[in-house]
Scaffold this active site. Sequence first.
Site, PDB file in Angstrom:
ATOM      1  N   TYR A 312       5.458  -0.603  -8.311  1.00 11.73           N
ATOM      2  CA  TYR A 312       4.657   0.061  -9.346  1.00 11.73           C
ATOM      3  C   TYR A 312       5.500   0.457 -10.560  1.00 11.73           C
ATOM      4  O   TYR A 312       5.497   1.612 -10.979  1.00 11.73           O
ATOM      5  CB  TYR A 312       3.953   1.304  -8.776  1.00 11.73           C
ATOM      6  CG  TYR A 312       3.300   1.070  -7.438  1.00 11.73           C
ATOM      7  CD1 TYR A 312       2.162   0.297  -7.327  1.00 11.73           C
ATOM      8  CD2 TYR A 312       3.829   1.628  -6.276  1.00 11.73           C
ATOM      9  CE1 TYR A 312       1.567   0.064  -6.099  1.00 11.73           C
ATOM     10  CE2 TYR A 312       3.240   1.399  -5.037  1.00 11.73           C
ATOM     11  CZ  TYR A 312       2.113   0.614  -4.959  1.00 11.73           C
ATOM     12  OH  TYR A 312       1.535   0.384  -3.748  1.00 11.73           O
ATOM     13  N   TYR A 437      -6.554   4.562   0.728  1.00  6.35           N
ATOM     14  CA  TYR A 437      -5.573   3.560   0.314  1.00  6.35           C
ATOM     15  C   TYR A 437      -5.378   2.593   1.482  1.00  6.35           C
ATOM     16  O   TYR A 437      -5.166   3.010   2.622  1.00  6.35           O
ATOM     17  CB  TYR A 437      -4.222   4.185  -0.055  1.00  6.35           C
ATOM     18  CG  TYR A 437      -3.201   3.120  -0.370  1.00  6.35           C
ATOM     19  CD1 TYR A 437      -3.171   2.514  -1.620  1.00  6.35           C
ATOM     20  CD2 TYR A 437      -2.316   2.675   0.604  1.00  6.35           C
ATOM     21  CE1 TYR A 437      -2.287   1.478  -1.897  1.00  6.35           C
ATOM     22  CE2 TYR A 437      -1.416   1.651   0.336  1.00  6.35           C
ATOM     23  CZ  TYR A 437      -1.413   1.058  -0.913  1.00  6.35           C
ATOM     24  OH  TYR A 437      -0.540   0.032  -1.188  1.00  6.35           O
ATOM     25  N   ASP A 538      -7.882   2.278   9.757  1.00  5.89           N
ATOM     26  CA  ASP A 538      -6.589   1.830   9.235  1.00  5.89           C
ATOM     27  C   ASP A 538      -5.552   2.883   9.629  1.00  5.89           C
ATOM     28  O   ASP A 538      -5.428   3.920   8.978  1.00  5.89           O
ATOM     29  CB  ASP A 538      -6.691   1.668   7.707  1.00  5.89           C
ATOM     30  CG  ASP A 538      -5.365   1.296   7.071  1.00  5.89           C
ATOM     31  OD1 ASP A 538      -4.330   1.335   7.771  1.00  5.89           O
ATOM     32  OD2 ASP A 538      -5.355   0.981   5.865  1.00  5.89           O
TER      33      ASP A 538
HETATM   34  N1  PMP Z   1      -2.903   0.890   4.775  1.00  5.74           N
HETATM   35  C1  PMP Z   1      -2.366   2.093   4.662  1.00  5.74           C
HETATM   36  C2  PMP Z   1      -3.106   3.301   5.181  1.00  5.74           C
HETATM   37  C3  PMP Z   1      -1.123   2.249   4.073  1.00  5.74           C
HETATM   38  O1  PMP Z   1      -0.586   3.472   3.933  1.00  5.74           O
HETATM   39  C4  PMP Z   1      -0.458   1.093   3.604  1.00  5.74           C
HETATM   40  C5  PMP Z   1       0.926   1.182   2.964  1.00  5.74           C
HETATM   41  N2  PMP Z   1       1.232   2.312   2.305  1.00  5.74           N
HETATM   42  C6  PMP Z   1      -1.067  -0.150   3.744  1.00  5.74           C
HETATM   43  C7  PMP Z   1      -2.279  -0.229   4.342  1.00  5.74           C
HETATM   44  C8  PMP Z   1      -0.394  -1.409   3.242  1.00  5.74           C
HETATM   45  O2  PMP Z   1       0.717  -1.715   4.007  1.00  5.74           O
HETATM   46  P1  PMP Z   1       1.884  -2.650   3.427  1.00  5.74           P
HETATM   47  O3  PMP Z   1       2.561  -1.872   2.360  1.00  5.74           O
HETATM   48  O4  PMP Z   1       2.766  -2.911   4.617  1.00  5.74           O
HETATM   49  O5  PMP Z   1       1.243  -3.885   2.910  1.00  5.74           O
END
Ligand code: PMP
Length: 720
Positions: A312, A437, A538
């Site tokens: 970013y 997220y 997630d």
């Molecule tokens: N889902 C969640 C809840 C996350 O916190 C993140 C990463 N911060 C991701 C998906 C994406 O994972 P990655 O950075 O390994 O692609």
Amino acid sequence: MKFFVTAVNTEVGKTFVTASLLRAFLQSGRTAIALKPVQTGCEMSGGRLVAPDVSEYAKVNAYSDIAPIYAFKFPASPHYSASLEHREIKTDEILKFIDAHSAQREITLIEGAGGIFVPLNSHESFLDVMRAVDAPIVLVCKNELGAINSALCSVYVLRSHGLKIAALVLNFTDEKDEICVSNAAYLKSKLKGIPVISLRKFQKDDFAAAARSFENFIASLNFNDPSQMDAGAANLNETAAIALDAAQRGQKDANLDENSKNSDACFALDTAQVCEQDGEIKSSHVAPPLMSASNTGPIDLNFDAKHLWHPYTSATHPLKAHGVLRAEGNKIYTTQGALIDGMSSWWCAVQGYGSETLNAAATAQMKEFSHVMFGGLTHAPAVNLGKKLLSMLPQFDRIFYADSGSVAVEVALKAAICYQQNVSPKKNKILTVRGGYHGDTFGAMSVCDPVTGMHSLFSGILARQIFAPRPSCRFDAPFDPSSTDKISKIFKENKDEIAAIIIEPIVQGAGGMWFYHPKFLDRLRELCDEANAVLIFDEIATGFWRTGRVFAYEYCSAAPDIICIGKALSGGFMSFAAVLTNEKIAHGVSRNGGVLMHGPTFMANPLACAVSLKNLEILCAQDTAQKVAQIHSDLQEGLRGCRSLDGVADVRTLGAIGVVEMKEAVDVEALQEFFVKRGVWIRPFGKNIYLMPPFITPRSDTQALCEAIRDAVKLKIYKG
Ligand code: PMP
């Protein structure tokens, strides 16, 4: 304050230097003590084993008459002398010995035996003790032919391991000998930032005369306020970094001659005063260690800033990045010094860094094969990890190994859609909540918060999903049933279109570090059951004990149909993730000859599977829940004081997560630099200054992390 006295070799007068330095500290009015944890060549006298070096200290200070914890008769390397007496040296016993005796003293001098790599047992050397003590090093070298090479080699090794060098002592310096004089001059020119103290060949026991040589050095140390000393050191680091930058750009630096630029770049390090040739202190100068331990050469920060994207960031105005030399335990050793890690490298390094067990798991697998395609082939690491995962998540049936969290989310969304295509083909939308997220790929982005996510940047390209408000009822408040009204209404209005709900259970991470009530999730389960929508949790950030439970959804009664895991799965060793689906979804996707259309090149990478399996075995075998509970109570205690501070909107903790939410967005760079100067690694975002330290973090380090945040808020650093 501790100093570790080591030498480039044996027989260079290290004990004489230690005793003289002890005398110098005592003369300066400090309470000081010298310790020799390991001594070989001890002799029986008066019915006890007497350590000759300790007897030297005792001539200077009666309190330093402390027998070594390991005293052996045969005068050889400690590992060998110990083996002759059928004993084994344990470094943790040495550390306890040092701790026990250094309490109550302002100064503790710890003398090693011989040099840096002198072995203590089959797998550890004095370097391991030095790294654990993490005290500035006084390096002793005999001023003779060969001194330059041996001094520079030792300095290089110490710095490569992130150790600070308080001083180089050139013992037995004969001021009339041209070799001695030229050695001293050359070393001073190379070791910018390190005091090079020449000690003449004093008469035996003339500690008083030798002590005078240390007076300037001691006068330069700041005892009154160690925190100021740190801050000063960090500021001075900047000066050296600038000098290095100049050297790397090939600009002529006033202090560096053309030929010595590169070696100065490697050696212009550390936190000390520059002593001029006559022994007088002229200027302060601290430079960071810039040589990586893995011999990859100096870290070219200019190249990094010019050519490497960081997360970013702008290509033209990147935020500052710190060079990392190594990481071990809960510490990250950067060019600015050792930092206590408060981030677990974005949730993943739960066991800290450099775990020998994880390294061994990777190495063992590497010797077999590091990768094969997963199409048409399989292997033990994938199968064994699968068994372990299903034992931890028994309600699931199928596992898809993905190479990152974002990919796992893509796969989960695909699986839900493929399932619905075989069951209710009209359902092709995803319902989620604001403040979420799920990753940076397109499918994942489409279910991230539309404001803090990147929807405006990619409008027209991103799939349009359905959003409900953020779960409003706090995790620690009594449940407010009306907090699910809005999402229930939205769900019911769109139930014919909704294929799945995706949500981070309990903790919304990157979308705001918000902790919400478990009953919200139970309600989502009811809604999905009513309309046969797929429920996806997630747990990429929250999984594996971070929230205090193995998986965050264990706080509620509901179980999802699909779960995404990642981050801590591999213990932060490498990028790896997985998607687990229950039997209903697995069979639904495969109905009518259906297949799950995804297949990354590095799917089920054997190294990642082997390391993840070992990581999970360790986490399950240890009392991980207890460790997390301890960190939780330390975070609660440490951050409590922030509540009443100006600018703070909320303070909350859950498991090994602590959050100080400010009323306004914070200045990330200003805070990051403040924290680095404080010796902690904390990277805030948005309005949140937050901690999620590795589970191995000792209490004192959690306290230091919290204190740094308290001070940053008090000093209003967040305003920039
Ligand atoms: N889902 C969640 C809840 C996350 O916190 C993140 C990463 N911060 C991701 C998906 C994406 O994972 P990655 O950075 O390994 O692609």
